[in-house]
Design a protein around this motif. Sequence first.
Motif, short mmCIF file in Angstrom:
data_model
loop_
_atom_site.label_atom_id
_atom_site.label_comp_id
_atom_site.label_asym_id
_atom_site.label_seq_id
_atom_site.Cartn_x
_atom_site.Cartn_y
_atom_site.Cartn_z
N ASP A 141 -22.74 17.77 6.12
CA ASP A 141 -23.00 18.81 5.13
C ASP A 141 -22.44 18.36 3.78
N HIS A 145 -25.47 17.01 -2.76
CA HIS A 145 -26.90 17.30 -2.87
C HIS A 145 -27.41 17.88 -1.56
N ASP A 146 -28.66 18.32 -1.55
CA ASP A 146 -29.22 18.98 -0.37
C ASP A 146 -29.98 18.05 0.55
N ASP A 148 -29.47 16.39 3.05
CA ASP A 148 -28.54 16.15 4.15
C ASP A 148 -29.01 16.89 5.40
N THR A 150 -27.81 19.30 7.20
CA THR A 150 -27.69 20.75 7.31
C THR A 150 -28.67 21.50 6.42
N ASP A 151 -29.07 20.91 5.30
CA ASP A 151 -29.94 21.60 4.35
C ASP A 151 -31.40 21.16 4.40
N ALA A 152 -31.64 19.88 4.64
CA ALA A 152 -33.01 19.36 4.57
C ALA A 152 -33.71 19.27 5.91
N GLY A 156 -29.86 21.82 11.04
CA GLY A 156 -28.97 22.79 10.41
C GLY A 156 -27.51 22.74 10.82
N ASP A 158 -23.79 20.23 11.43
CA ASP A 158 -23.10 19.04 10.94
C ASP A 158 -22.62 18.22 12.14
#
Length: 218
Positions: A141, A145-146, A148, A150-152, A156, A158
């Motif tokens: 995470d 930036h996104d 990663d 967890t975000d992309a 979702g 880590d």
Amino acid sequence: MKKLAILVAGLSLAAVSGLALANEKPKSMDELWGETEKLHAKYANADRGNWFSEDKYSLFIHWGLFSIPAGEWDGKTYYGISEWLMTKHLAGIPVDDYKKLAKEFNPKSFDAKAWVKLAVDAGMKNIVITAKHHEGFAMYDSPSHDFDVTDASPYGRDPLKELADECAKAGIGLGFYYSQNQDWYEQGSADIPWTSAQQKVILPPTIKIRWYLKLLSY
């Protein structure tokens, strides 16, 4: 006036040098590995590596978006190291196309406890895993930036945090492989220098001057 003339001349020289680097003929994988081997030989006997020699047996895991194509792109197989698939030396995949892999990354079967148990049962003293390879995708995470896990991705979670927790419980060492300069996703990295035509951001003049001065200091 002389100082100003020297600065302008220096910036011009830096600009020419930067363009020369950008237009430099791509090196083969053998040449790239050859440079790496020279560095390995240079630091092999350094004091900071003593602990590594003593522990001897460790588990090294490469894991990232490159696990999905596994060396194949657009119907073609690229033999060698699949984590380098994105680079211009292999498939040369554009960033916008490659980042779509994140939407497919969903390792539901990942079990940090099972991974650690496997390493401990085998007598290993450490685990080293990819936190971010040259593709730019963070397997944790990231607050930067996104792009990663967890975000992309639909996963979702880590996985590196989970792995760190299990390593701590088992008393086994944990290290991370993190690629900084050799990043094919971020602008200003080794593969997309500020002089590259691939740049999407127009830098303010002050930032450009700082970059040229930094180049002159090398």
